[in-house]
Scaffold this motif. Sequence first.
Motif, short mmCIF file in Angstrom:
data_model
loop_
_atom_site.label_atom_id
_atom_site.label_comp_id
_atom_site.label_asym_id
_atom_site.label_seq_id
_atom_site.Cartn_x
_atom_site.Cartn_y
_atom_site.Cartn_z
N ASN A 44 -4.66 4.17 14.00
CA ASN A 44 -3.99 2.88 13.82
C ASN A 44 -2.51 3.04 14.21
OD1 ASN A 44 -2.60 0.76 12.76
ND2 ASN A 44 -3.89 0.61 10.92
N PRO A 45 -2.03 2.22 15.17
CA PRO A 45 -0.64 2.37 15.61
C PRO A 45 0.37 2.27 14.46
CG PRO A 45 -1.74 0.59 16.82
CD PRO A 45 -2.74 1.12 15.84
N GLU A 46 0.03 1.46 13.46
CA GLU A 46 0.92 1.32 12.29
C GLU A 46 1.14 2.68 11.62
OE1 GLU A 46 2.65 -1.29 10.82
OE2 GLU A 46 2.27 -2.03 12.85
N SER A 47 0.06 3.45 11.54
CA SER A 47 0.15 4.73 10.82
C SER A 47 0.92 5.75 11.64
CB SER A 47 -1.24 5.25 10.47
OG SER A 47 -1.87 5.74 11.63
N LYS A 49 3.72 4.97 13.26
CA LYS A 49 5.15 4.65 13.19
C LYS A 49 5.87 5.68 12.34
CE LYS A 49 5.53 -0.19 14.24
NZ LYS A 49 5.08 -1.39 13.52
N ARG A 50 7.03 6.05 12.82
CA ARG A 50 7.79 7.05 12.10
C ARG A 50 8.01 6.61 10.65
NH1 ARG A 50 13.57 8.52 13.37
NH2 ARG A 50 13.29 7.01 15.01
N GLN A 51 7.74 7.52 9.75
CA GLN A 51 7.93 7.18 8.34
C GLN A 51 9.39 7.34 8.01
OE1 GLN A 51 5.15 9.60 6.21
NE2 GLN A 51 3.46 8.23 6.68
N THR A 54 14.12 4.05 4.30
CA THR A 54 14.89 2.84 4.51
C THR A 54 16.09 2.78 3.58
OG1 THR A 54 13.30 1.79 3.06
CG2 THR A 54 13.03 1.40 5.42
#
Length: 437
Positions: A44-47, A49-51, A54
Amino acid sequence: MHPGGDKILLAAGGALEPYWALYAVHKEEHVLEILSEYKIGVLNPESLKRQESTDPLDPYSGEPSRHPALQINSLKPFNAEPPASVLADSYITPSAIFFKRNHLPVPKVDPETYRLEIEGLPSGVVSVTLSELKSRFPKRTITATLQCAGNRRSEMNKVKQVKGLNWGIAAISNATWSGASLREVLLHYGFTPEVAINAKHIQFEGLDKDVTGAAYGASIPLNKALSEEGDVLLAYEMNGEDLPPDHGYPVRVVVPGVVGARNVKWLGRIVVSHEESKSHWQQNDYKGFSPGTDWDTVDFKSAPAIQELPIQSAITHPAEGSSVERGDEEVTIKGYAWSGGGREVVRVDVSVDGGNTWHVAKLYSSDLGQNPAPGRAWAWKLWEIDVPLPDGAQELEIVCKAVDNSYNTQPDTVGPIWNLRGVLSNAWHRVKVKVKD
Ligand code: MTE
Ligand code: MO
């Protein structure tokens, strides 16, 4: 069935692509075909994404992404080494898995506004842009090994607890570095023999700062920087590309033959001075002491700052606790060897019986087979040997030790070189392996 052995397991549970980037031999149609049978899906591209953290108050929120094979010693600041099994796979360590040793958050540096300040020359403070550094000076390239003073500290920890990151045997890596010669830069901006009458050191300051605003800093002796044979670079490329953020983008100093700590990354300032850097890391760290010195008695002023490193070698294959088949009759042993100060490793001795009998390993240097100029052997040698299994042995104690061209060799055990900071750990490396019938 993997031809590369169990290294494939490094990628277990995560994305495969970073490993494909490391091992370019995989990027072929027939390999994809073999693998298609094992494919279970697409991430999954979402997973992917760099963590990113924030938290605006977290100074580490903007850190670069890193290769998943790295074994992390500390996350903030980021300190990691490649798996030992991968380290000696390539003479030039791919930048992605080159060991990373940061004391502070990685600073974000804009190459357009970047300035390198040089102080202590008769002309006053000089301010150099990145493009000036690249265009005014010939681009020089060297292959040089960097080693952290704490490489193999974990072996000292087994003798008695020391203070510091628990590095294995891979806080050392080898790369090609390109940039301007520090000597040529200093001469261009007005360094003269008169300056040398007072000046004795070249100080470097990073753009990475702690909460009090103090920057990482270190210094080297002036003669290393000025020597035509010193090969000190203001490097802006590593392995043919811009320096990666973790390795000092846009400019770091590469002081070949000298401990990692003096190879200041994100270089912001150079000071020609009569004294060493006042930084904590020059004054109160990266020094060697007697095994009898403890934290109550240690006097950091009494010992010189580590510069050139002593001779080093280690076994990268086989791994501790692995096993070999008696039927194979031989065991293949691999590793690296390096010495500081441009001294060339001329021999590596290997034993499989704890040091009773010895064999001489075959040494490998660059793919080009060039011999380093005398006194300028900045890069490591990889070595390999097939040793017959001793009759009836149930277990092998594999040992290696290297010799450099000054006939320096490594101490046989850790105890007598133990020191409270766990630096300069270079005893014979020992790996125990079972023999299976
Ligand atoms: N330079 C800056 N500015 N900040 C640092 O934390 N760490 C030093 C040196 N230069 C450091 C630095 C240490 S202790 C080592 S071993 C090397 O960088 C590691 O270089 P690498 O991360 O490129 O392997
Ligand atoms: Mo280091």
